[in-house]
Design a protein around this motif. Sequence first.
Motif, PDB file in Angstrom:
ATOM      1  N   ILE A  83     -17.450  44.513   4.756  1.00 51.53           N
ATOM      2  CA  ILE A  83     -16.464  44.468   5.765  1.00 51.53           C
ATOM      3  C   ILE A  83     -16.387  46.041   6.234  1.00 51.53           C
ATOM      4  O   ILE A  83     -16.023  46.453   7.435  1.00 51.53           O
ATOM      5  N   ALA A 156      -6.055  39.293   5.658  1.00 54.89           N
ATOM      6  CA  ALA A 156      -7.054  38.702   4.686  1.00 54.89           C
ATOM      7  C   ALA A 156      -6.356  38.196   3.444  1.00 54.89           C
ATOM      8  O   ALA A 156      -5.240  38.564   3.088  1.00 54.89           O
ATOM      9  N   ALA A 161     -10.352  43.509   1.530  1.00 50.46           N
ATOM     10  CA  ALA A 161     -10.884  43.145   2.887  1.00 50.46           C
ATOM     11  C   ALA A 161      -9.712  43.552   4.107  1.00 50.46           C
ATOM     12  O   ALA A 161     -10.122  43.994   5.118  1.00 50.46           O
ATOM     13  N   THR A 285      -9.923  37.800   8.084  1.00 46.56           N
ATOM     14  CA  THR A 285     -10.864  37.626   6.839  1.00 46.56           C
ATOM     15  C   THR A 285     -10.542  36.089   6.600  1.00 46.56           C
ATOM     16  O   THR A 285      -9.594  35.748   6.068  1.00 46.56           O
TER      17      THR A 285
END
Length: 524
Positions: A83, A156, A161, A285
């Motif tokens: 990421i 996320a 993330a 995410t």
Amino acid sequence: MRYKYISLTLLSIIAISGNAQEQTIRTAPKLVVNITIDQLRSDYLEAFAPLYGNDGFRYLMDNSIVYTNAIYPFSPIDRASAIASINTGTTPYYNSIVGSRWLDKETLRPVFCVDDEKHSGYLTNEKSSPRNLNTSTLGDELKVATKGKAIVYSIAPFRDAAILAAGHAADGAIWIDDNTGRWCSSEYYINASSSWLQAFNSIYALSNTVEKTVWEPANQLSGNFSYFMTGGMVKPFRHTFTGPRRYREYKASGMVNESITSFALQCINSNAMGSDNITDCLNITYYAGTYDHKDLTECQMELQDTYVRLDEELGKLIRIIERKIGQGKVLFVITSTGYCDEENTDYSKYKIPAGSFYINRTANLLNMYFGAIWGQGKYIETCFGPQMFLNHKLFEQKQISFTDATKRAQEFLLQISGVRNVYTSLQLLSGNNQQIYKIRNGFHPERNGDILIEVTPGWHLINEDNTEDQLYRASYTQFPIIIYGTGNKAEQISTPVSIDRIAPTVAKVIRIRAPNACSSEPLF
């Protein structure tokens, strides 16, 4: 008359150019939705295609630019490093996020990639910030280009993330707390406009709903037929989320994606994202890994259902956002973290070459070897994963050439069973050839050890000091990059492309600079 004709022609050209420029400005996306799907795999994506509806993956494949063979230009890969690289447009060699954890060279203790004692959590006890991310992200550059007027959020299930996608200048990075089930953030980001987050929690926090949630197959077809080669019928599943690990289990299940979609849509509404002519950015995410990170053999039907539910959520997200902001006014970019949780397969059971590589024992042997050459001492301070950290102070005290020591270590370790290759920090810092470029791109001198060991595929890395046991594989995980919206014509491209080209591509579309360590060219 001739001069009059020329003047009219010039006026016409200027008028046409002005109209073209106005049209270009008008078609710039009002919102970029940057979606990373943790552990999405092309083989599963294709295998479960008969179970999908018409609004999710099928719609995207028919209406998008699809790069079918995406790759990461570094190794190893995990969620954090993936990421960070997507959003910075560069590799860990520059952005410094080599993984979710690394060893602090001062304390010799593992640290989590977004831990920061200076910034308290907001609705969580976890202290976090993006301070370990050494370069700018796409969202950061969007903030700079618009003098802070663009709205940038990241959502996320997981803390790393959310923060690594958000970057340094975002309005918020929001995730689900492991212990309370609340949507939470860091005080690094939170400002006076965060009241909508508390309001959402009061009604929709997992603490209010998770114990009533039952995970069963989304439909009869996905629950009664397995697309895996199982060797027999697999019964449908039924899971509830109770006990001390209930939120962790929920976050690693097919159910979490519905929560992500609901919160993402609320974030857009509460912050009026995409409502003016300044491009905003929402990073999302989703999760497509195995249930509770178990072996695939234990949860085949659950993984199948996860893809079915993910398909539904993508369709819902695209449909609602386009209805609100306008079709052609939103750019969707979808890709994968490019790895999957490894299975603990016992290859020796099937007579496949395998074994166990004990790194702590190997470190002791290397220390004895150095002791025989230069006298007794603790030359190897510690191990972390497949890395060895040498005692720099001891080598200086004994006036031993560090280059000579690492070369001797490399030669010694290459003779040990289970070792495929050995790299030294000096080799990775000075070398830039194609044979080691993926290893070099995944290396950072402040985060990694002095010796990096590549374990033979099929072998287990075992560290008896910390009970680590990890199976190593070198297999390629195929995944796509999907770009949909803003008038792009549908096309499928099989030429391999690397994910560090996503950030400069989006930057070009929204007319800003690429992140400050990004040297890759746009995809189109």
